[in-house]
Design a protein around this motif. Structure first.
Motif, short mmCIF file in Angstrom:
data_model
loop_
_atom_site.label_atom_id
_atom_site.label_comp_id
_atom_site.label_asym_id
_atom_site.label_seq_id
_atom_site.Cartn_x
_atom_site.Cartn_y
_atom_site.Cartn_z
N SER A 107 9.00 42.93 -15.99
CA SER A 107 9.33 44.00 -16.92
C SER A 107 10.84 43.97 -17.15
O SER A 107 11.61 44.32 -16.24
CB SER A 107 8.90 45.36 -16.34
N SER A 108 11.24 43.53 -18.35
CA SER A 108 12.68 43.45 -18.62
C SER A 108 13.29 44.84 -18.76
O SER A 108 14.48 45.03 -18.55
CB SER A 108 12.94 42.60 -19.87
N LYS A 109 12.47 45.82 -19.12
CA LYS A 109 12.94 47.20 -19.24
C LYS A 109 13.33 47.75 -17.87
O LYS A 109 14.39 48.32 -17.68
CB LYS A 109 11.81 48.06 -19.82
N GLU A 110 12.43 47.54 -16.91
CA GLU A 110 12.66 48.06 -15.55
C GLU A 110 13.40 47.06 -14.67
O GLU A 110 13.79 47.38 -13.56
CB GLU A 110 11.32 48.42 -14.90
N MET A 111 13.55 45.84 -15.18
CA MET A 111 14.22 44.76 -14.43
C MET A 111 13.56 44.53 -13.07
O MET A 111 14.22 44.42 -12.04
CB MET A 111 15.71 45.07 -14.24
N LYS A 112 12.24 44.44 -13.10
CA LYS A 112 11.52 44.13 -11.86
C LYS A 112 10.14 43.55 -12.18
O LYS A 112 9.62 43.71 -13.28
CB LYS A 112 11.40 45.36 -10.97
N PHE A 113 9.58 42.89 -11.18
CA PHE A 113 8.21 42.41 -11.26
C PHE A 113 7.32 43.46 -10.61
O PHE A 113 7.60 43.90 -9.49
CB PHE A 113 8.04 41.09 -10.47
N VAL A 114 6.27 43.87 -11.33
CA VAL A 114 5.35 44.86 -10.75
C VAL A 114 3.95 44.26 -10.76
O VAL A 114 3.41 43.95 -11.83
CB VAL A 114 5.37 46.18 -11.54
N CYS A 115 3.36 44.11 -9.59
CA CYS A 115 2.03 43.53 -9.51
C CYS A 115 0.98 44.55 -9.97
O CYS A 115 0.96 45.68 -9.46
CB CYS A 115 1.72 43.07 -8.08
N PRO A 116 0.12 44.18 -10.92
CA PRO A 116 -0.88 45.11 -11.43
C PRO A 116 -2.01 45.38 -10.44
O PRO A 116 -2.78 46.32 -10.63
CB PRO A 116 -1.41 44.42 -12.69
N CYS A 117 -2.14 44.55 -9.40
CA CYS A 117 -3.29 44.69 -8.49
C CYS A 117 -3.09 45.80 -7.45
O CYS A 117 -3.93 46.70 -7.33
CB CYS A 117 -3.59 43.36 -7.83
N HIS A 118 -2.01 45.72 -6.69
CA HIS A 118 -1.81 46.74 -5.64
C HIS A 118 -0.38 47.26 -5.65
O HIS A 118 0.13 47.72 -4.63
CB HIS A 118 -2.16 46.18 -4.26
N ALA A 119 0.29 47.11 -6.79
CA ALA A 119 1.59 47.75 -7.04
C ALA A 119 2.76 47.24 -6.20
O ALA A 119 3.73 47.97 -6.01
CB ALA A 119 1.45 49.26 -6.93
N SER A 120 2.69 46.02 -5.73
CA SER A 120 3.88 45.46 -5.08
C SER A 120 4.97 45.31 -6.13
O SER A 120 4.69 45.02 -7.29
CB SER A 120 3.58 44.08 -4.50
N VAL A 121 6.20 45.52 -5.71
CA VAL A 121 7.34 45.40 -6.64
C VAL A 121 8.33 44.39 -6.06
O VAL A 121 8.60 44.39 -4.86
CB VAL A 121 8.02 46.78 -6.84
N TYR A 122 8.84 43.52 -6.95
CA TYR A 122 9.83 42.51 -6.56
C TYR A 122 11.05 42.66 -7.48
O TYR A 122 10.90 43.01 -8.65
CB TYR A 122 9.28 41.11 -6.75
#
Ligand code: FES
Length: 175
Positions: A107-122
Motif C-alpha cells: 500500500s503506497s498510501k500507508e507505506m506498508k505491506f498488509v497481508c489480507p489473510c491474517h493482517a500481518s504488517v511489514y
C-alpha cells in the motif's frame, strides 16, 4: 448321487474360498500401490509451477534512476517487489507472507505491506511490524550491472531481521 455331491461340495467351497482370498490379496496389493503412488505424487515438487513464476531466473528490473527513493515496485515476473529505500539501497522482497504464504500487497498510501489473510504488517524493508508473521519477508539477490538493477529469483534468502548490509547500492551511492 446326492452323497457324491455332498462330498464334493467342501472341496469346491474350499477352492472357491482360496481363489477369493487370492483375489482379495491381489486387489489389496493394487490398491496399496495406487495409494503409495498418490502419496509420492503429492509430495513431488511441482515443476511446471516453478517455471511459470516462482523462479523467473534473472529479471532485469530497469535503470537505477527509474526507481524513486522510498518506493516499491511490483514485478509480476519473478513475483517480487523491488523496494528502494530512503538512502538509495535496493531490496528485492518476496511477495509471499512468511506466516502462511498469502500474497502480500503493497500500500503506497500507508507505506506498508498488509497481508489480507491474517493482517500481518511489514514495512518497506520487509520487517514485521505486526504479527503473526514470524520473520521478515524473504529476499532475492539484487545486483547492479551497468547501472541496471537485476534480481536473481532463483534463490530465496530467509532472514531473521533487516540488516543494512542486505540493501544493495549503485556504485556512486555510499551508505
Ligand atoms: S498468511 Fe499472512 S498473516 Fe497469515
Amino acid at each position: 448321487m446326492t452323497r457324491k455331491s455332498k462330498d464334493d461340495s467342501p472341496m469346491v467351497d474350499s477352492s472357491r474360498r482360496s481363489f477369493l482370498n487370492k483375489l482379495w490379496i491381489v486387489l489389496g496389493g493394487l490398491a496399496l500401490v495406487e495409494v503409495v503412488g498418490l502419496v509420492l505424487a503429492f509430495f513431488q515438487p511441482r515443476k511446471t509451477r516453478s517455471k511459470e513464476g516462482e523462479s523467473a531466473g534473472v529479471v532485469e528490473a530497469g535503470a537505477v534512476e527509474k526507481f524513486t527513493l522510498n518506493s516499491v515496485t511490483a514485478f509480476v515476473r519473478g513475483k517480487f517487489y523491488l523496494a528502494r529505500l530512503e538512502d538509495g539501497g535496493f531490496l528485492a522482497l518476496s511477495r509471499k507472507c512468511t506466516h502462511l504464504g498469502c500474497t502480500v500487497p503493497w500500500s503506497s498510501k500507508e507505506m506498508k505491506f498488509v497481508c489480507p489473510c491474517h493482517a500481518s504488517v511489514y514495512d518497506i524493508r520487509g520487517e514485521v511490524v505486526t504479527a503473526p508473521a514470524p520473520r521478515p519477508l524473504d529476499l532475492h539477490h539484487v545486483f547492479i550491472e551497468n547501472n541496471i538493477v537485476k534480481v536473481d529469483t532463483n534463490k530465496v534468502i530467509k532472514r531473521g531481521a533487516f540488516r543494512p548490509e542486505q540493501a544493495v547500492y549503485a556504485k556512486k551511492e555510499t551508505k
